[in-house]
Design an enzyme around this catalytic site. Sequence first.
Site, PDB file in Angstrom:
ATOM      1  N   GLY A 120       0.865  -8.211  -3.130  1.00 34.79           N
ATOM      2  CA  GLY A 120       1.754  -8.236  -1.971  1.00 34.79           C
ATOM      3  C   GLY A 120       3.075  -7.612  -2.399  1.00 34.79           C
ATOM      4  O   GLY A 120       3.655  -8.011  -3.429  1.00 34.79           O
TER       5      GLY A 120
ATOM      6  N   ARG B 200       1.815  -1.125 -10.378  1.00 39.83           N
ATOM      7  CA  ARG B 200       1.193  -0.881  -9.058  1.00 39.83           C
ATOM      8  C   ARG B 200       2.129   0.053  -8.313  1.00 39.83           C
ATOM      9  O   ARG B 200       3.017  -0.385  -7.575  1.00 39.83           O
ATOM     10  CB  ARG B 200       0.998  -2.190  -8.276  1.00 39.83           C
TER      11      ARG B 200
ATOM     12  N   ASP C  34       3.505  -1.816   2.444  1.00 36.62           N
ATOM     13  CA  ASP C  34       3.842  -1.622   1.026  1.00 36.62           C
ATOM     14  C   ASP C  34       4.896  -0.550   0.842  1.00 36.62           C
ATOM     15  O   ASP C  34       5.600  -0.515  -0.165  1.00 36.62           O
ATOM     16  CB  ASP C  34       2.590  -1.275   0.223  1.00 36.62           C
TER      17      ASP C  34
ATOM     18  N   LYS D  89      -2.319  -1.980   3.333  1.00 40.25           N
ATOM     19  CA  LYS D  89      -3.686  -2.252   2.900  1.00 40.25           C
ATOM     20  C   LYS D  89      -4.705  -1.381   3.631  1.00 40.25           C
ATOM     21  O   LYS D  89      -4.641  -1.223   4.844  1.00 40.25           O
ATOM     22  CB  LYS D  89      -3.977  -3.737   3.143  1.00 40.25           C
TER      23      LYS D  89
HETATM   24  O1  MRU Z   1      -3.314  -4.883  -2.587  1.00 36.31           O
HETATM   25  P1  MRU Z   1      -2.402  -5.974  -2.086  1.00 36.31           P
HETATM   26  O2  MRU Z   1      -3.086  -7.258  -1.852  1.00 36.31           O
HETATM   27  O3  MRU Z   1      -1.168  -6.101  -2.942  1.00 36.31           O
HETATM   28  O4  MRU Z   1      -1.931  -5.435  -0.678  1.00 36.31           O
HETATM   29  C1  MRU Z   1      -1.022  -6.185   0.075  1.00 36.31           C
HETATM   30  C2  MRU Z   1      -0.691  -5.541   1.360  1.00 36.31           C
HETATM   31  O5  MRU Z   1      -1.148  -4.467   1.675  1.00 36.31           O
HETATM   32  C3  MRU Z   1       0.288  -6.246   2.218  1.00 36.31           C
HETATM   33  O6  MRU Z   1       0.032  -6.011   3.563  1.00 36.31           O
HETATM   34  C4  MRU Z   1       1.701  -5.734   1.883  1.00 36.31           C
HETATM   35  O7  MRU Z   1       1.959  -5.826   0.517  1.00 36.31           O
HETATM   36  C5  MRU Z   1       2.733  -6.477   2.617  1.00 36.31           C
HETATM   37  S1  MRU Z   1       2.673  -8.183   2.173  1.00 36.31           S
HETATM   38  C6  MRU Z   1       4.030  -8.933   2.600  1.00 36.31           C
END
Ligand code: MRU
Length: 337
Positions: free
Chosen positions: A55, A87, A229, A240
């Site tokens: 996240g 990441r 993100d 995502k």
């Molecule tokens: O791969 P992840 O689980 O880190 O992806 C998370 C997401 O895509 C969320 O939608 C994004 O980080 C926003 S969370 C507040």
Amino acid sequence: MREPDSETEVFKPFAWAGDALELIDQRLLPHTESWLRCESADAVAQAITDMVVRGAPAIGIAAAYGMALAAARGELEQCAPKLRAARPTAVNLMWAIDRVLARCGPSFEPDVVLAEAHAIAAEDLAQNRAMAKHGAAVIGGPARIYTHCNTGALATGGLGTALGVVQQLHANGDLLHAYAGETRPWLQGARLTAWELQRAGIAHQLVVDSAAASLMAQGQVDWVIVGADRITANGDVFNKIGTYSLAVLARHHGLRFMVAAPTSTIDLDAKNGDDIAIEQRPGDEVTRLAGQQIAPADTQAWNPVFDRTPYSLIDAIVTEDGQWQPQLDPAEIPPLS
Ligand code: MRU
């Protein structure tokens, strides 16, 4: 389960232990609640890469605490690149590292770095509280919501982004129904969002990603709400994998589409999404499920973690400051390449 933070009464996926950062291991939820102790910036970087913590805002916060651990060892400048690479798509990671480096001066006093990490975490929670209210106000009344991935407390400094808006609607008595998309391949929706909604006492149904179109066609959804993100200056949203499909579906069915994200997720240095590389993760996240091989041995998988949703498919981007408008004239927004 660890008790909620006594001061704020909210659950957080991280805890500062004085000489280490503790992270709830999100790979093991919902069946096992186990906390991983990270005593070095390298350990934090590995935890981010391995998705112990995930996240965008939570990654940024974890990296800031990783910087504090590095500063205590006098290794801050060497550790920053490793944390950045952990990441790379989530811009909150770079934002938090840059903020620590910029605010802490050349001596990188460990106490000052740690105070900055605490500040980043506290501000994220405060921003989420504001964003939740703004998001619910934009929706403006009773609504049935579809959400994707996990955007709750687990993904942030507490409360969440999109899931914060869902919780605010619930508190207002305006949440008619909540649907959580399961979010293949990592199943953030099935494993994490369902867990958070259950803990919050919010009735919900879990939906296989491929059922979203039929659900919308049956008139069961009013708004799709997702997090982000990275948001580029023209309003392109990286989130995502599956977000883009949901935005296309929402537009096709005449539904509304909201992105809830703090301003730390907005990357004004990127004019549009053309230059943003999307992380690929190992193919076995697709070919295996819960540790078991489901595809024939040696099957290769294409596993992009995020996708790009053009602003033209988005009805509202909501931050802690209210509704955010892209910085460019829509006429200048180039078509998706
Ligand atoms: O791969 P992840 O689980 O880190 O992806 C998370 C997401 O895509 C969320 O939608 C994004 O980080 C926003 S969370 C507040």
